[in-house]
Design a protein around this motif. Structure first.
Motif, mmCIF file in Angstrom:
data_model
loop_
_atom_site.group_PDB
_atom_site.id
_atom_site.type_symbol
_atom_site.label_atom_id
_atom_site.label_comp_id
_atom_site.label_asym_id
_atom_site.label_seq_id
_atom_site.Cartn_x
_atom_site.Cartn_y
_atom_site.Cartn_z
ATOM 1 N N GLY A 87 -8.220 -39.376 -9.933
ATOM 2 C CA GLY A 87 -9.337 -39.633 -10.816
ATOM 3 C C GLY A 87 -9.491 -41.131 -11.029
ATOM 4 O O GLY A 87 -8.799 -41.936 -10.402
ATOM 5 N N GLU A 88 -10.374 -41.487 -11.913
ATOM 6 C CA GLU A 88 -10.574 -42.904 -12.207
ATOM 7 C C GLU A 88 -9.361 -43.467 -12.956
ATOM 8 O O GLU A 88 -8.752 -42.788 -13.787
ATOM 9 N N SER A 89 -9.038 -44.709 -12.659
ATOM 10 C CA SER A 89 -7.982 -45.402 -13.391
ATOM 11 C C SER A 89 -8.534 -45.874 -14.733
ATOM 12 O O SER A 89 -9.663 -46.365 -14.819
ATOM 13 N N MET A 90 -7.750 -45.705 -15.805
ATOM 14 C CA MET A 90 -8.175 -46.094 -17.144
ATOM 15 C C MET A 90 -7.121 -46.990 -17.768
ATOM 16 O O MET A 90 -5.932 -46.887 -17.454
ATOM 17 N N ASP A 91 -7.562 -47.858 -18.669
ATOM 18 C CA ASP A 91 -6.642 -48.701 -19.428
ATOM 19 C C ASP A 91 -6.476 -48.130 -20.825
ATOM 20 O O ASP A 91 -7.464 -47.831 -21.515
ATOM 21 N N LEU A 92 -5.224 -47.967 -21.257
ATOM 22 C CA LEU A 92 -4.910 -47.464 -22.587
ATOM 23 C C LEU A 92 -4.250 -48.568 -23.398
ATOM 24 O O LEU A 92 -3.489 -49.384 -22.858
ATOM 25 N N VAL A 93 -4.515 -48.570 -24.693
ATOM 26 C CA VAL A 93 -3.972 -49.614 -25.562
ATOM 27 C C VAL A 93 -2.641 -49.148 -26.143
ATOM 28 O O VAL A 93 -2.566 -48.172 -26.893
ATOM 29 N N ASP A 94 -1.588 -49.848 -25.751
ATOM 30 C CA ASP A 94 -0.254 -49.653 -26.302
ATOM 31 C C ASP A 94 -0.083 -50.678 -27.432
ATOM 32 O O ASP A 94 -0.746 -51.715 -27.430
ATOM 33 N N PRO A 95 0.791 -50.405 -28.424
ATOM 34 C CA PRO A 95 0.987 -51.406 -29.483
ATOM 35 C C PRO A 95 1.372 -52.789 -28.967
ATOM 36 O O PRO A 95 1.145 -53.793 -29.648
ATOM 37 N N TYR A 96 1.934 -52.867 -27.751
ATOM 38 C CA TYR A 96 2.397 -54.158 -27.242
ATOM 39 C C TYR A 96 1.831 -54.495 -25.866
ATOM 40 O O TYR A 96 2.454 -55.230 -25.093
ATOM 41 N N LEU A 152 -1.098 -53.197 -22.473
ATOM 42 C CA LEU A 152 -1.996 -52.213 -21.882
ATOM 43 C C LEU A 152 -1.231 -51.314 -20.920
ATOM 44 O O LEU A 152 -0.278 -51.751 -20.259
ATOM 45 N N ILE A 153 -1.677 -50.077 -20.837
ATOM 46 C CA ILE A 153 -1.137 -49.109 -19.887
ATOM 47 C C ILE A 153 -2.280 -48.699 -18.962
ATOM 48 O O ILE A 153 -3.353 -48.318 -19.424
ATOM 49 N N SER A 154 -2.051 -48.760 -17.669
ATOM 50 C CA SER A 154 -3.008 -48.229 -16.707
ATOM 51 C C SER A 154 -2.603 -46.799 -16.382
ATOM 52 O O SER A 154 -1.444 -46.539 -16.043
ATOM 53 N N ASP A 189 -7.553 -27.289 -6.579
ATOM 54 C CA ASP A 189 -7.500 -26.081 -7.410
ATOM 55 C C ASP A 189 -6.771 -26.314 -8.731
ATOM 56 O O ASP A 189 -6.610 -25.397 -9.525
ATOM 57 N N ARG A 190 -6.309 -27.535 -8.949
ATOM 58 C CA ARG A 190 -5.602 -27.948 -10.171
ATOM 59 C C ARG A 190 -4.280 -27.200 -10.395
ATOM 60 O O ARG A 190 -3.755 -27.173 -11.509
ATOM 61 N N LYS A 191 -3.723 -26.653 -9.336
ATOM 62 C CA LYS A 191 -2.406 -26.027 -9.482
ATOM 63 C C LYS A 191 -1.307 -27.068 -9.597
ATOM 64 O O LYS A 191 -0.215 -26.777 -10.103
ATOM 65 N N LEU A 192 -1.581 -28.260 -9.125
ATOM 66 C CA LEU A 192 -0.653 -29.378 -9.281
ATOM 67 C C LEU A 192 -1.413 -30.541 -9.898
ATOM 68 O O LEU A 192 -2.451 -30.954 -9.381
ATOM 69 N N ARG A 193 -0.885 -31.060 -10.991
ATOM 70 C CA ARG A 193 -1.479 -32.218 -11.654
ATOM 71 C C ARG A 193 -0.379 -33.224 -11.977
ATOM 72 O O ARG A 193 0.684 -32.840 -12.486
ATOM 73 N N PHE A 194 -0.653 -34.490 -11.699
ATOM 74 C CA PHE A 194 0.276 -35.564 -12.029
ATOM 75 C C PHE A 194 -0.501 -36.677 -12.724
ATOM 76 O O PHE A 194 -1.653 -36.953 -12.379
ATOM 77 N N VAL A 195 0.138 -37.311 -13.691
ATOM 78 C CA VAL A 195 -0.442 -38.463 -14.369
ATOM 79 C C VAL A 195 0.474 -39.655 -14.111
ATOM 80 O O VAL A 195 1.693 -39.571 -14.341
ATOM 81 N N LEU A 196 -0.107 -40.748 -13.629
ATOM 82 C CA LEU A 196 0.655 -41.934 -13.245
ATOM 83 C C LEU A 196 0.353 -43.063 -14.224
ATOM 84 O O LEU A 196 -0.770 -43.567 -14.277
ATOM 85 N N ASP A 197 1.350 -43.457 -14.998
ATOM 86 C CA ASP A 197 1.197 -44.502 -16.010
ATOM 87 C C ASP A 197 1.990 -45.744 -15.604
ATOM 88 O O ASP A 197 3.163 -45.641 -15.239
ATOM 89 N N VAL A 198 1.334 -46.894 -15.707
ATOM 90 C CA VAL A 198 1.984 -48.163 -15.377
ATOM 91 C C VAL A 198 1.704 -49.153 -16.489
ATOM 92 O O VAL A 198 0.554 -49.317 -16.926
ATOM 93 N N SER A 199 2.738 -49.838 -16.944
ATOM 94 C CA SER A 199 2.584 -50.843 -17.982
ATOM 95 C C SER A 199 2.250 -52.192 -17.367
ATOM 96 O O SER A 199 2.751 -52.546 -16.294
ATOM 97 N N ASP A 200 1.392 -52.960 -18.078
ATOM 98 C CA ASP A 200 1.045 -54.283 -17.566
ATOM 99 C C ASP A 200 2.053 -55.345 -17.992
ATOM 100 O O ASP A 200 1.924 -56.512 -17.645
ATOM 101 N N SER A 201 3.060 -54.954 -18.784
ATOM 102 C CA SER A 201 4.082 -55.920 -19.209
ATOM 103 C C SER A 201 5.380 -55.169 -19.466
ATOM 104 O O SER A 201 5.426 -53.940 -19.441
ATOM 105 N N ASP A 202 6.439 -55.920 -19.754
ATOM 106 C CA ASP A 202 7.740 -55.313 -20.025
ATOM 107 C C ASP A 202 7.927 -54.974 -21.497
ATOM 108 O O ASP A 202 8.988 -54.502 -21.893
#
Length: 639
Positions: free
Chosen positions: A482-491, A493-495, A503-516
């Motif tokens: 799907g489209e990549s989205m940016d989420l606001v973490d307290p410290y 951004l998370i992509s 068929d949606r029998k398998l779904r995965f969500v991939l989260d990556v932080s822009d900082s440590d």
């Protein structure tokens, strides 16, 4: 077809790049000028190193601002290019990339440009070198491939052809259809790059955000099809400028790059083999398929969802996690016949706790602590699924099997965990009754408040690895991102990006932080490389389920009352429903297609947590808008 890659795609020294490229099984390289200029050795040394590694050198690049110049500047340019030819002869590079001029004083005169390129080709012919002329998307006058082809055609020299770069063509929105009308022998070289859609200056887009095929949004299948219909039989080469790739470990990036070419080749091979209504197009596709040999791995078999989730634990964490699972409604369903492995069940969910000393799980535990070490994926043809994965370069895993125990094909995922391909014919009960002493199930009729199935797996990934996992799931399991989205973490951004099968029998969500410093980054640090940070379970009635689970002692995250005060400003909701959600800590999201109710547990051992969800209608997301509320709640309760 011959597979090549530009050295600019990778991080490291030239030696490190070449060794990684050879290890990834590429046939050849493009030598990027800066890599050679900064190399402490001669062109002959590079040629020798490539020969020893089994790599050809297909191209030297780039030569800039050559055509459309004054007569005086043209003479200076000829002197410049002769020096490049000297280097190329020592390298054994047969072709030079010449990109259209970006010089502010470049002259908009096609006849002049054609004449100057003709003279360049004459000089190149004396050295048995070919010139590939490329239209840069941001050049002064020649930005489009059809314009570049017009000039190449007018110059009409056998040592001059057009070089086609997918980024320069697709980033401008040019239709690649006309490529099929270019004679194949006049396409000097082909460079491939994908990219996410960006609204920005095309030069900055090109220099920083290209990616490998299958990791972006460009229609590279149609693009490459048109090139092959033209009759091109030369190398398929990757040229990707990407800040992340130039900072990422060299060898994994090279492996991703090679896998991306295989992924693209397979998609084009299918396109060429697909019959259509246009007789002439069918004939052209058959002719193209006969000219080239594209990668054709075993097709993806039917995948029937997750067969099991396996956690690596030790004795202490096994007891603690078993208590959490019991509170969530899982029952202890069996014990392995010969190993310290226990099975827990609820609905269609099977969870394995593996505390076996000397096993892969124990090794995984020693590296990552209690964490998910393996996923089982049910499939109609486990051997075909395995053969496909290994054809794409995934390492096969052979675990320790006891007498009369079931052998399940497995591969290593990009984070080192395992993916098992479980034959669907085994069925849930048959799969485990061979290796486990199963307990009596007659008294455990399913309840309407039970957790039913695994909705999705969410992964917290190190920086730079989201694209690699996206490609892995696309190539091996047929997932679509799907489209990549940016989420606001307290410290920070998370992509985040979802990848799911059709068929949606398998779904995965991939989260990556822009900082440590983000909460996700700290979870990744705790996992020390294991990627799964939460597992989502579906249910039919989330209110009844959460009430039951709270009564069982499950600890869910506390959600700010401000969240529920704000909900009616974003959605049309009954006040009583909002009050009920607030009482139970349930979060809410909705689209035109449906609704999403969900709730999160507290984090287990500072490593992972669980989510309970209910999807109504055709809602297809993951409640991303509520991620900031979840991250803040987890942060507060874990301090």
């Amino acid at each position: 077809m011959r597979r090549s890659i530009a050295t600019v795609c990778l991080s490291g020294t030239l030696e490190e790049k070449l060794e990684a490229i050879a290890s990834a099984r590429f046939d050849a390289v493009e030598i990027f000028e800066n890599d050679f200029i900064n190399y402490h050795g001669t062109a002959a040394d590079v040629r020798r190193l490539c020969h020893d590694l089994g790599l050809g050198i297909d191209l030297y690049q780039p030569f800039r601002d050559f055509e459309g110049v004054s007569d005086a500047q043209f003479r200076r340019n000829l002197d410049r290019v002769e020096r490049k030819f000297d280097i190329m002869e020592a390298l054994g590079a047969p072709q030079l990339l010449v990109c259209s001029s970006c010089a502010p004083d470049a002259i908009a005169d096609d006849a002049r440009s054609a004449a100057q390129l003709y003279e360049l080709a004459e000089r190149a012919a004396r050295r048995n070198i070919t010139i590939g002329f490329e239209a840069l998307a941001w050049s002064r006058h020649i930005r489009h491939y059809q314009h570049a082809w017009k000039i190449v055609k007018e110059a009409n020299h056998p040592h001059l052809g057009i070089l086609l770069d997918s980024f320069h063509i697709l980033s401008l929105g040019d239709d690649p259809a006309a490529i099929a009308d270019i004679p194949g022998d006049k396409i000097a070289f082909l460079q491939l790059a994908d990219a996410p859609y960006k609204v920005m200056d095309v030069l900055q887009w090109s220099r920083h955000f290209r990616c490998f095929p299958g990791q972006g949004n460009f229609d590279l299948v149609t693009f490459l099809e048109k090139v092959l219909l033209a009759g091109y039989t030369g190398p398929l080469s990757l040229e990707v400028f990407n800040d992340h790739f130039r900072a990422a470990p060299t060898r994994p990036t090279a492996i991703d790059a090679y896998r991306s070419l295989l992924y693209l080749e397979e998609a084009v091979e299918r396109r060429l083999a697909a019959p259509g209504d246009d007789v002439l197009l069918n004939q052209a596709r058959e002719a193209a398929a006969a000219r080239v040999e594209l990668f054709s791995p075993p097709r993806i078999p039917a995948l029937d969802g997750l067969a099991f989730i396996e956690f690596a634990v030790d004795t202490e964490s096994e007891r603690a996690l078993a208590q959490v699972l019991g509170a969530l409604g899982f029952r202890r369903a069996g014990e392995h016949r010969s190993k310290a492995v226990t099975l827990y069940r609820q609905g269609d969910i099977d969870i394995i706790l593996n505390a076996e000393p000397g096993s892969f799980a124990r090794s995984h535990f020693m590296q990552h602590g209690p964490s998910i070490c393996a996923l089982g994926i049910a499939t109609e043809d486990s051997l075909r699924a395995l053969n496909r994965a290994t054809a794409f370069g995934c390492p096969r895993f052979e675990g320790r099997i006891g007498p009369n125990e079931l052998k399940i094909p497995a591969i290593r995922a990009p984070d080192g965990s395992l993916i098992y391909f479980v034959p669907s014919t085994q069925g849930s009960k048959r799969l485990f009754e061979i290796d486990f002493l199963l307990e009596d199930e007659t008294a455990s009729a399913p309840s309407p408040t039970d957790l039913q199935a695994v909705d999705h797996i969410a992964q917290g990934l190190p920086q730079l690895r989201q694209d690699a996992w996206t490609l892995f799931y696309r190539a091996i399991l047929g997932g679509e991102p799907g489209e990549s989205m940016d989420l606001v973490d307290p410290y920070g951004l998370i992509s985040t990006r979802g990848v799911a099968t059709a068929d949606r029998k398998l779904r995965f969500v991939l989260d990556v932080s822009d900082s440590d410093t983000t909460a996700t980054a700290r979870t990744i640090t705790q996992l020390a490389g294991a990627s799964v940070h939460h597992v989502s379970f579906s249910c039919a009635d989330i209110f009844a389920t959460v009430e039951r689970l709270r009564a069982n002692g499950v600890s869910f995250i506390p959600v700010s009352p401000n969240y529920y005060d704000d909900l009616p400003t974003r959605f049309v909701l009954d006040d009583a429903l909002v009050a009920r959600m607030a009482a139970l800590g349930i979060l809410y999201d909705a689209t035109a297609e449906g609704e999403y109710f969900h709730v999160y547990t507290q984090v287990f051992a500072e490593r992972f947590f669980f989510e309970i969800v209910q999807r109504n209608g055709a809602y297809d997301g993951y409640g991303a808008a509520n991620a900031p509320a979840r991250m803040m709640a987890h942060l507060r309760t874990n301090r």
